[in-house]
Design an enzyme around this catalytic site. Structure first.
Site: not given
Ligand SMILES: *Cc1c(COP(=O)(O)O)cnc(C)c1O
Length: 435
Positions: A295, A365
């Protein structure tokens, strides 16, 4: 006027000002200046605990939440993740180094990314990163070489694409077969990557990873991903005798940004995944792997509020009204990039009637530098304070110095007071590397 505020840590005080976690936004703006990024630290910690405790209690041993730190990265956030028992994801040497300098236990760091250079890999190995999430065959060979040079066996996960469209914004959907990330199960490339990895001396394949997208409210796609990944693991056990210790289902759990977005019971959804994991492993006669989740947004987004000071209010009769603030795409590029929805309050006059329809514009801008369109506010005046909610994720971490605008300060709201976690950039910071 009686506001139904978006989150329970928000309130309106007797003077009609917005408060966050009991802190008066007027006083915060006075003390720290604007634009200002505020984070309710207890809210972040509480959310961390929901993930950490549910994974620890209801999942196989070793299961863990990894904070996807691309959502918001600075030293103190890694301290919080460490204290709450989480691991972290990093996607660059910069994030890795920030975690390292924060004293984060490196064995709980997972190094991601679809294009790690040899230098990046060597840097990660020299900092004893716990696990590298390998994206492709080229990278796999590079990890093997670098681990060999360092004289170690590097733990890795293999990033796979199970072929799931979680029905979210196309630009942030990454689980599909044609994604730039990972190896597709359906095309046989995932199996080829696994077989190659199993033949190498300097890597240990601890398991597999997938990440299906972001801002997903319905947990069904996670269960679908689980099903496809376990089916793959079952086939790999049968064909190659391979058994995974860890299964990483990535991040992407949603967060409500505006009234009408569903609120999510994260613990209840995790329990559904736990049940599925147990049942499906039984059906496949697989030893249940430790489950990892990543997460990002759902740990920090709704703990963040950005405060701005209103400058001009421009009415274009018959067209629209603009309210300009002292930040914009330089601290929050998400509306410009994705037309992301946000809830906006006039923090200094919460009890006034919100009947002025307007576009909230930044100071850059660039005509596209808007924070939100079609917002209803009490008609703002120069000097009013404006709050944009849910800015904890992908705001500060996406901030830039466009137009040589210094990045705002990041202030943690804690039980012991408001504390600066990242100081406001100065004009001298902006020319630090100019020769
Ligand atoms: C961006 C990402 C996450 C986190 O995603 P959220 O939408 O912020 O929970 C987890 N694992 C990987 C591999 C990601 O690229």
């Amino acid at each position: 006027m009686n506001h139904e505020l978006l989150y329970p840590d928000l309130a309106v005080n007797d003077a009609g000002w917005l408060t966050i976690a009991g802190f008066d936004t007027a006083a915060l703006a006075q003390e720290f200046g604007t634009p200002l990024m505020l984070l309710n630290e207890e809210k972040i910690r509480a959310r961390c605990r929901v993930y950490a405790q549910t994974l620890q209690t209801h999942f196989p041993p070793g299961s863990m939440a990894l904070y996807a730190s691309k959502a918001l990265s600075f030293k103190h956030i890694y301290e919080i993740a460490a204290q709450e028992g989480l691991g972290v994801d990093v996607v660059s040497p910069g994030e890795l180094y920030t975690a390292y300098r924060a004293g984060f236990p490196m064995e709980r760091v997972y190094f991601h990314g679809n294009n790690k250079s040899d230098e990046d890999i060597a840097f990660a190995i020299s900092h004893r990163v716990g696990c590298i999430v390998c994206d492709n065959l080229d990278e796999l060979s590079a990890i093997d070489v670098q681990a060999g040079t360092a004289g170690i066996t590097q733990d890795i996960l293999l990033r796979l694409t199970p072929g799931i469209d979680p029905h979210t914004h196309a630009k942030i959907s990454t689980g599909q077969i044609d994604s730039k990330f990972g190896a597709a199960i359906e095309t046989g490339q995932a199996e080829a990557l696994l077989c190659k990895a199993l033949s190498l001396k300097n890597v240990k394949v601890c398991g597999v990873h997938c990440h299906i997208g972001s801002q997903i409210f319905d947990f069904t796609p996670f269960c679908d991903a689980l099903t496809l990944m376990l089916r793959f693991l079952s086939a790999m056990k049968e064909k190659h005798g391979y058994e995974a210790e860890r299964l990483n289902l990535g991040g992407g759990m949603g967060v409500p940004y505006v009234a009408g977005d569903p609120s999510i019971d994260y613990a209840a959804n995790l329990l559904t995944i736990a049940k599925q994991l147990d049942e499906q492993c039984r059906a496949h006669a697989l030893t249940p792997p430790a489950l990892l989740l990543e997460p990002g947004r759902s740990l920090v987004a709704d703990a963040g509020v950005t405060l701005y000071t209103v400058g001009g209010v421009k009415k274009i009769p018959g067209f629209k009204n603009y309210v300009s603030v002292d930040g914009g795409m330089s601290d929050n590029p998400r509306y410009t990039l994705y037309q992301s929805e946000y809830t906006v309050y006039l923090a200094s006059r919460m009890n006034d009637v919100a009947n002025f329809r307007c576009t909230v514009a930044g100071r850059c801008c660039e005509s596209g530098d808007l924070l939100q369109e079609d917002v209803l506010l009490p008609e703002p005046r120069r000097g009013d304070l404006l709050a944009v909610l849910t800015t904890g994720a992908y705001n500060y971490s996406m901030a830039s110095n466009y137009n040589r605008i210094p990045r705002p300060a990041v202030v943690m709201l804690t039980g012991e007071g408001a504390k600066t976690a990242v100081r406001r950039e100065s004009l001298d910071d902006l020319i630090l590397n100019d020769l």
